[in-house]
Design a protein around this motif. Structure first.
Motif, PDB file in Angstrom:
ATOM      1  N   GLY A 152      77.079   4.107  27.306  1.00 15.36           N
ATOM      2  CA  GLY A 152      76.481   5.427  27.131  1.00 15.36           C
ATOM      3  C   GLY A 152      75.396   5.777  28.125  1.00 15.36           C
ATOM      4  O   GLY A 152      74.788   6.853  28.026  1.00 15.36           O
ATOM      5  N   GLN A 153      75.142   4.914  29.108  1.00 16.05           N
ATOM      6  CA  GLN A 153      74.058   5.141  30.073  1.00 16.05           C
ATOM      7  C   GLN A 153      74.629   5.308  31.480  1.00 16.05           C
ATOM      8  O   GLN A 153      75.697   4.796  31.799  1.00 16.05           O
ATOM      9  CB  GLN A 153      73.081   3.956  30.074  1.00 16.05           C
ATOM     10  CG  GLN A 153      72.479   3.630  28.717  1.00 16.05           C
ATOM     11  CD  GLN A 153      71.575   4.728  28.209  1.00 16.05           C
ATOM     12  OE1 GLN A 153      70.776   5.280  28.969  1.00 16.05           O
ATOM     13  NE2 GLN A 153      71.679   5.029  26.924  1.00 16.05           N
ATOM     14  N   SER A 154      73.875   6.016  32.331  1.00 15.05           N
ATOM     15  CA  SER A 154      74.247   6.117  33.742  1.00 15.05           C
ATOM     16  C   SER A 154      73.766   4.885  34.494  1.00 15.05           C
ATOM     17  O   SER A 154      72.739   4.300  34.135  1.00 15.05           O
ATOM     18  CB  SER A 154      73.637   7.375  34.371  1.00 15.05           C
ATOM     19  OG  SER A 154      74.157   8.543  33.760  1.00 15.05           O
ATOM     20  N   ILE A 155      74.507   4.492  35.515  1.00 14.50           N
ATOM     21  CA  ILE A 155      74.105   3.373  36.372  1.00 14.50           C
ATOM     22  C   ILE A 155      73.887   3.899  37.790  1.00 14.50           C
ATOM     23  O   ILE A 155      74.762   4.567  38.348  1.00 14.50           O
ATOM     24  CB  ILE A 155      75.158   2.260  36.399  1.00 14.50           C
ATOM     25  CG1 ILE A 155      75.338   1.651  35.006  1.00 14.50           C
ATOM     26  CG2 ILE A 155      74.791   1.173  37.399  1.00 14.50           C
ATOM     27  CD1 ILE A 155      76.393   0.560  34.944  1.00 14.50           C
ATOM     28  N   SER A 156      72.726   3.617  38.358  1.00 10.46           N
ATOM     29  CA  SER A 156      72.394   4.062  39.710  1.00 10.46           C
ATOM     30  C   SER A 156      71.198   3.233  40.209  1.00 10.46           C
ATOM     31  O   SER A 156      70.584   2.499  39.428  1.00 10.46           O
ATOM     32  CB  SER A 156      72.035   5.555  39.700  1.00 10.46           C
ATOM     33  OG  SER A 156      70.858   5.773  38.931  1.00 10.46           O
ATOM     34  N   PRO A 157      70.840   3.315  41.502  1.00  8.05           N
ATOM     35  CA  PRO A 157      71.558   4.009  42.579  1.00  8.05           C
ATOM     36  C   PRO A 157      72.528   3.071  43.273  1.00  8.05           C
ATOM     37  O   PRO A 157      72.426   1.860  43.183  1.00  8.05           O
ATOM     38  CB  PRO A 157      70.413   4.393  43.519  1.00  8.05           C
ATOM     39  CG  PRO A 157      69.443   3.247  43.389  1.00  8.05           C
ATOM     40  CD  PRO A 157      69.537   2.782  41.954  1.00  8.05           C
ATOM     41  N   PHE A 158      73.494   3.674  43.989  1.00  7.84           N
ATOM     42  CA  PHE A 158      74.443   2.901  44.781  1.00  7.84           C
ATOM     43  C   PHE A 158      73.809   2.512  46.121  1.00  7.84           C
ATOM     44  O   PHE A 158      72.856   3.147  46.567  1.00  7.84           O
ATOM     45  CB  PHE A 158      75.694   3.732  45.056  1.00  7.84           C
ATOM     46  CG  PHE A 158      76.639   3.818  43.878  1.00  7.84           C
ATOM     47  CD1 PHE A 158      77.501   2.773  43.586  1.00  7.84           C
ATOM     48  CD2 PHE A 158      76.659   4.937  43.073  1.00  7.84           C
ATOM     49  CE1 PHE A 158      78.379   2.848  42.514  1.00  7.84           C
ATOM     50  CE2 PHE A 158      77.526   5.027  41.989  1.00  7.84           C
ATOM     51  CZ  PHE A 158      78.384   3.974  41.709  1.00  7.84           C
ATOM     52  N   PRO A 159      74.345   1.489  46.786  1.00  7.66           N
ATOM     53  CA  PRO A 159      73.855   1.139  48.131  1.00  7.66           C
ATOM     54  C   PRO A 159      74.011   2.312  49.099  1.00  7.66           C
ATOM     55  O   PRO A 159      74.939   3.127  48.964  1.00  7.66           O
ATOM     56  CB  PRO A 159      74.759  -0.028  48.554  1.00  7.66           C
ATOM     57  CG  PRO A 159      75.305  -0.576  47.277  1.00  7.66           C
ATOM     58  CD  PRO A 159      75.406   0.575  46.332  1.00  7.66           C
TER      59      PRO A 159
END
Length: 387
Positions: free
Chosen positions: A144-151
């Motif tokens: 249910g959560q966002s994952i960030s940041p990308f490389p």
């Protein structure tokens, strides 16, 4: 004049939508006071619609075979979530995570293709189940959560530009790319025309042929000039160009492409003529899974995050792009180029309506009407030819 009329009638789907796209662009250019065709907005149009155009390339193959895929938005979201876990949580190299993500997309396509091709469950049911399944898995994987940041390197897939050399405010490499594309196009068209004449096929008059070359060359160089006046050629545009060229070649010049069209035209007749219909259907859905994964990676890179709601309504936009671009709802008809034109029509409509301040309610209604009119136009032409 008679030759021009005949040429238009024989290619009414393709030319009709190109004319519609030009008219829509001119209309919104006037309504927005010149904002639509500003270099920064042209670049934004490419970046905003890239993931839908990638999906449309895969979706048109699915539709040509007489099927549909409702799961691509959820698959794109799931692959984006998997890529985020690998790159952000596990700290895997971006290139390795991208390869693994594409494999996940291929496996998902194989899973759905198996049920459709070999178990003979209708694609509508299988992909509807896939839409629910992979949306649920996306939420489970992300908790249910966002994952960030990308490389940073991964983000450049969507936000990066081809390195350029600035001269008087213009990118020289972008302009040279336009010239190179023009030369490649002209040489290719001349070779094709020579080949058609050699084997006795009818060709358009020399005047119309030259007019076509001039118009395409002018549009290509104007487009790259506009990009050169802002930030240059986006990386994602290079990827799109490669996909369009490769898939157009496969569909127009290879045995696999002819088998896809044969399957959509008449499955029983295709089977009797030696086409392995189950195998073709299976690989079309594997291909769709891979392109859905590419779309998910592009969207995640642009957003710089994997979110549970990513990919919402992507399938509807991709399907609409194909039908607006001339694909037939009954299968057997459609082109990669037409799907791209349909996607651009949808993209320009979205962008133009946003620029003039139309609300999302009006935008959805107008897009729905455009889709309905495009399919009605297709049925009208089909009935007219069979009458």
């Amino acid at each position: 004049m008679e030759m021009l009329t005949k040429l238009f009638k024989n290619n009414i789907r393709q030319y009709g939508m190109i004319i519609a796209l030009v008219v829509i662009m001119i209309l919104f250019e006037v309504l927005t006071g010149g904002l639509l065709l500003k270099p920064i907005n042209i670049t934004n149009l490419i970046l905003q619609n890239s993931y839908i155009l990638v999906l449309a390339i895969g979706m048109v193959l699915v539709i040509i075979t007489g099927h549909i895929d409702l799961s691509v938005g959820s698959v794109a979201a799931f692959v984006g979530a998997v890529a985020a876990i690998m790159m952000v949580d596990w700290q895997l190299p971006a290139w390795l995570a991208v390869i693994a993500s594409l494999l996940v997309g291929a496996l998902i396509g194989a899973w759905q293709g198996f049920w459709i091709a070999y178990v003979r469950i209708p694609a509508f049911i299988v992909t509807l189940a896939g839409m629910l399944l992979f949306r649920g898995l996306t939420m489970i994987v992300l908790e249910g959560q966002s994952i960030s940041p990308f490389p940073g390197g991964f983000q450049k897939i969507s936000s990066g530009f081809l390195p350029d050399i600035q001269f008087s405010g213009f990118g020289l490499i972008s302009i040279l790319v336009g010239i190179a594309l023009t030369i490649w196009y002209i040489v290719n068209e001349l070779r094709e025309r020579r080949s058609q004449r050699k084997y006795g096929f009818a060709v358009v008059s020399q005047g119309l042929f030259l007019l076509k070359l001039i118009v395409v060359a002018a549009v290509t160089n104007l487009f790259t000039f506009v990009l050169a006046s802002y930030a240059g050629i986006p990386n994602i545009l290079i990827l799109l160009f490669v996909l369009i060229v490769v898939y157009s070649f496969v569909m127009n010049r290879t045995v696999m492409g002819r088998h896809v069209y044969a399957l959509g035209g008449n499955e029983k007749a295709a089977g009797l003529s030696g086409v392995k219909t189950k195998k073709v259907t299976f690989w079309v859905f594997v291909n769709m899974g891979v392109l859905a994964a590419v779309s998910g990676l592009i969207f995640a890179a642009r957003l710089n995050a994997a979110t549970p709601r990513a990919g919402t309504n992507f399938e509807l936009d991709a399907i609409a792009a194909c039908f607006i671009g001339g694909a037939s709802a009954s299968g057997g008809i459609g082109t990669v180029f037409g799907a791209i034109i349909g996607g651009l029509v949808m993209g320009v409509l979205n962008n133009g309506m946003s620029l003039i301040g139309l609300g999302i309610d009006w935008q959805q209604g107008i897009k729905g009407l455009v889709l309905l009119l495009a399919v009605a136009f297709d049925i009208y032409n089909k009935n007219k030819r069979s009458a």
